[in-house]
Design a protein around this motif. Sequence first.
Motif, PDB file in Angstrom:
ATOM      1  N   LEU A 204      -2.691   4.098   7.675  1.00 36.88           N
ATOM      2  CA  LEU A 204      -1.811   3.906   8.825  1.00 36.88           C
ATOM      3  C   LEU A 204      -2.677   3.757  10.070  1.00 36.88           C
ATOM      4  O   LEU A 204      -3.510   4.621  10.349  1.00 36.88           O
ATOM      5  N   HIS A 205      -2.478   2.682  10.810  1.00 38.70           N
ATOM      6  CA  HIS A 205      -3.290   2.411  11.990  1.00 38.70           C
ATOM      7  C   HIS A 205      -2.390   2.318  13.217  1.00 38.70           C
ATOM      8  O   HIS A 205      -1.396   1.589  13.223  1.00 38.70           O
ATOM      9  N   GLY A 206      -2.749   3.092  14.251  1.00 37.32           N
ATOM     10  CA  GLY A 206      -1.941   3.146  15.452  1.00 37.32           C
ATOM     11  C   GLY A 206      -2.687   2.697  16.691  1.00 37.32           C
ATOM     12  O   GLY A 206      -3.799   2.165  16.612  1.00 37.32           O
ATOM     13  N   PRO A 207      -2.112   2.916  17.863  1.00 33.61           N
ATOM     14  CA  PRO A 207      -2.718   2.494  19.127  1.00 33.61           C
ATOM     15  C   PRO A 207      -4.080   3.143  19.367  1.00 33.61           C
ATOM     16  O   PRO A 207      -4.348   4.250  18.904  1.00 33.61           O
ATOM     17  N   GLY A 208      -4.925   2.438  20.095  1.00 37.28           N
ATOM     18  CA  GLY A 208      -6.203   2.998  20.500  1.00 37.28           C
ATOM     19  C   GLY A 208      -7.169   3.277  19.365  1.00 37.28           C
ATOM     20  O   GLY A 208      -8.062   4.116  19.498  1.00 37.28           O
ATOM     21  N   GLY A 209      -7.007   2.583  18.245  1.00 38.68           N
ATOM     22  CA  GLY A 209      -7.914   2.788  17.122  1.00 38.68           C
ATOM     23  C   GLY A 209      -7.609   4.025  16.302  1.00 38.68           C
ATOM     24  O   GLY A 209      -8.405   4.418  15.448  1.00 38.68           O
ATOM     25  N   SER A 210      -6.472   4.650  16.544  1.00 40.81           N
ATOM     26  CA  SER A 210      -6.111   5.849  15.783  1.00 40.81           C
ATOM     27  C   SER A 210      -5.790   5.480  14.332  1.00 40.81           C
ATOM     28  O   SER A 210      -5.197   4.438  14.063  1.00 40.81           O
ATOM     29  N   THR A 211      -6.218   6.338  13.414  1.00 37.45           N
ATOM     30  CA  THR A 211      -6.008   6.092  11.983  1.00 37.45           C
ATOM     31  C   THR A 211      -5.523   7.356  11.303  1.00 37.45           C
ATOM     32  O   THR A 211      -6.008   8.450  11.584  1.00 37.45           O
ATOM     33  N   SER A 212      -4.557   7.188  10.419  1.00 39.84           N
ATOM     34  CA  SER A 212      -4.045   8.286   9.607  1.00 39.84           C
ATOM     35  C   SER A 212      -3.940   7.816   8.170  1.00 39.84           C
ATOM     36  O   SER A 212      -4.117   6.622   7.881  1.00 39.84           O
ATOM     37  N   VAL A 213      -3.669   8.735   7.274  1.00 42.71           N
ATOM     38  CA  VAL A 213      -3.480   8.363   5.872  1.00 42.71           C
ATOM     39  C   VAL A 213      -2.409   9.257   5.258  1.00 42.71           C
ATOM     40  O   VAL A 213      -2.313  10.439   5.587  1.00 42.71           O
ATOM     41  N   ILE A 214      -1.607   8.665   4.414  1.00 38.93           N
ATOM     42  CA  ILE A 214      -0.646   9.419   3.621  1.00 38.93           C
ATOM     43  C   ILE A 214      -1.123   9.365   2.182  1.00 38.93           C
ATOM     44  O   ILE A 214      -1.403   8.282   1.648  1.00 38.93           O
ATOM     45  N   CYS A 215      -1.253  10.524   1.566  1.00 30.21           N
ATOM     46  CA  CYS A 215      -1.634  10.610   0.164  1.00 30.21           C
ATOM     47  C   CYS A 215      -0.424  11.082  -0.638  1.00 30.21           C
ATOM     48  O   CYS A 215       0.224  12.062  -0.265  1.00 30.21           O
ATOM     49  N   LEU A 216      -0.151  10.385  -1.720  1.00 32.61           N
ATOM     50  CA  LEU A 216       0.986  10.698  -2.563  1.00 32.61           C
ATOM     51  C   LEU A 216       0.503  10.854  -3.999  1.00 32.61           C
ATOM     52  O   LEU A 216      -0.388  10.127  -4.440  1.00 32.61           O
ATOM     53  N   ALA A 217       1.098  11.779  -4.720  1.00 35.17           N
ATOM     54  CA  ALA A 217       0.721  11.961  -6.118  1.00 35.17           C
ATOM     55  C   ALA A 217       1.875  12.583  -6.888  1.00 35.17           C
ATOM     56  O   ALA A 217       2.768  13.210  -6.308  1.00 35.17           O
ATOM     57  N   SER A 218       1.854  12.380  -8.195  1.00 32.08           N
ATOM     58  CA  SER A 218       2.881  12.923  -9.077  1.00 32.08           C
ATOM     59  C   SER A 218       2.353  14.171  -9.776  1.00 32.08           C
ATOM     60  O   SER A 218       1.143  14.368  -9.889  1.00 32.08           O
ATOM     61  N   ALA A 219       3.276  14.985 -10.253  1.00 33.51           N
ATOM     62  CA  ALA A 219       2.892  16.203 -10.977  1.00 33.51           C
ATOM     63  C   ALA A 219       2.758  15.935 -12.475  1.00 33.51           C
ATOM     64  O   ALA A 219       2.203  16.747 -13.210  1.00 33.51           O
ATOM     65  N   THR A 220       3.265  14.810 -12.930  1.00 30.24           N
ATOM     66  CA  THR A 220       3.202  14.456 -14.345  1.00 30.24           C
ATOM     67  C   THR A 220       2.793  12.998 -14.474  1.00 30.24           C
ATOM     68  O   THR A 220       2.803  12.239 -13.494  1.00 30.24           O
ATOM     69  N   GLU A 221       2.420  12.600 -15.675  1.00 29.51           N
ATOM     70  CA  GLU A 221       2.078  11.211 -15.924  1.00 29.51           C
ATOM     71  C   GLU A 221       3.335  10.353 -15.854  1.00 29.51           C
ATOM     72  O   GLU A 221       4.311  10.619 -16.546  1.00 29.51           O
ATOM     73  N   VAL A 222       3.309   9.356 -15.013  1.00 27.06           N
ATOM     74  CA  VAL A 222       4.434   8.420 -14.888  1.00 27.06           C
ATOM     75  C   VAL A 222       3.861   7.010 -14.887  1.00 27.06           C
ATOM     76  O   VAL A 222       2.657   6.818 -14.681  1.00 27.06           O
ATOM     77  N   PRO A 223       4.686   6.008 -15.113  1.00 29.40           N
ATOM     78  CA  PRO A 223       4.189   4.626 -15.088  1.00 29.40           C
ATOM     79  C   PRO A 223       3.551   4.289 -13.745  1.00 29.40           C
ATOM     80  O   PRO A 223       3.931   4.823 -12.705  1.00 29.40           O
ATOM     81  N   ARG A 224       2.567   3.402 -13.770  1.00 25.70           N
ATOM     82  CA  ARG A 224       1.936   2.973 -12.527  1.00 25.70           C
ATOM     83  C   ARG A 224       2.981   2.368 -11.583  1.00 25.70           C
ATOM     84  O   ARG A 224       3.909   1.703 -12.030  1.00 25.70           O
ATOM     85  N   PRO A 225       2.820   2.592 -10.299  1.00 24.99           N
ATOM     86  CA  PRO A 225       3.802   2.045  -9.341  1.00 24.99           C
ATOM     87  C   PRO A 225       3.804   0.527  -9.364  1.00 24.99           C
ATOM     88  O   PRO A 225       2.755  -0.112  -9.476  1.00 24.99           O
ATOM     89  N   THR A 226       4.977  -0.036  -9.268  1.00 28.21           N
ATOM     90  CA  THR A 226       5.105  -1.488  -9.218  1.00 28.21           C
ATOM     91  C   THR A 226       4.776  -1.988  -7.818  1.00 28.21           C
ATOM     92  O   THR A 226       4.692  -1.208  -6.862  1.00 28.21           O
ATOM     93  N   ALA A 227       4.601  -3.301  -7.698  1.00 29.47           N
ATOM     94  CA  ALA A 227       4.333  -3.890  -6.387  1.00 29.47           C
ATOM     95  C   ALA A 227       5.492  -3.616  -5.431  1.00 29.47           C
ATOM     96  O   ALA A 227       5.287  -3.354  -4.235  1.00 29.47           O
TER      97      ALA A 227
END
Length: 242
Positions: free
Chosen positions: A123-146
């Motif tokens: 995630l990129h915001g004003p003034g060169g600010s950068t953030s990130v969202i990390c997501l994960a599952s607790a169990t094995e699931v199919p790979r995310p689709t497009a």
Amino acid sequence: MRFSTDLHALARAHSVCELLGAFQEAMVRHGFRWISFALLTGHRALMRPSCADPLNTFPQEWVSHYRWRGYDQIDPIRREAQVRIAPFTWESLSKRGTLTRVQQRLLDEACEAGIRNGIGVPLHGPGGSTSVICLASATEVPRPTAMQLARVHSLSAQLYARYWTLQQSATLARAPATLSAKELQVLQGLATGLSQAEVAERLHVSTHGVDFHVRKILSKLEAKNITAAVYFATGRGLIDPG
């Protein structure tokens, strides 16, 4: 239909707490139990330093282990988010074959801890600010689709945009703090990288005196640490960032 409802819920959130709650609910519906939203750079306009972590639902045991091992310093997901625009899977980082042994160990240990199918959303915001969202599952699931990645990206972008709006409003609503001349001198010295002992020597006061002023500064600015205090003070024009 549910996707549109989730987008509207994020856009209408009246507080950061409501916003983060709505985002968490939306991500759980997409199969992601573990969620973190981290500011990778300082967000000076929001008076938020880079250490800020507005949302983290990852297991506490894993968070403690991650910090104890100093993984935040080498985390390939955070580094990738600095240079990417589109979401990426953690698996893709491993397959690229450019990770160090420590970086690969981080991903392997996360999987062993029940943190699977990870995704990073830059995630990129004003003034060169950068953030990130990390997501994960607790169990094995199919790979995310497009399509799923695209929707997660849109929801994350809406979260970030609304977070900026709400946080900026809260920052502007705060009454301007009044620091004494000596407190401003102390904070200015610390902002330029001096230690408390060096500030004490420069101002011809004791280290105890500097420590007293620091505690007063943190109290007045309602800051958790001196880094946050510097961000607030420079954003308000109280000191020169140096």
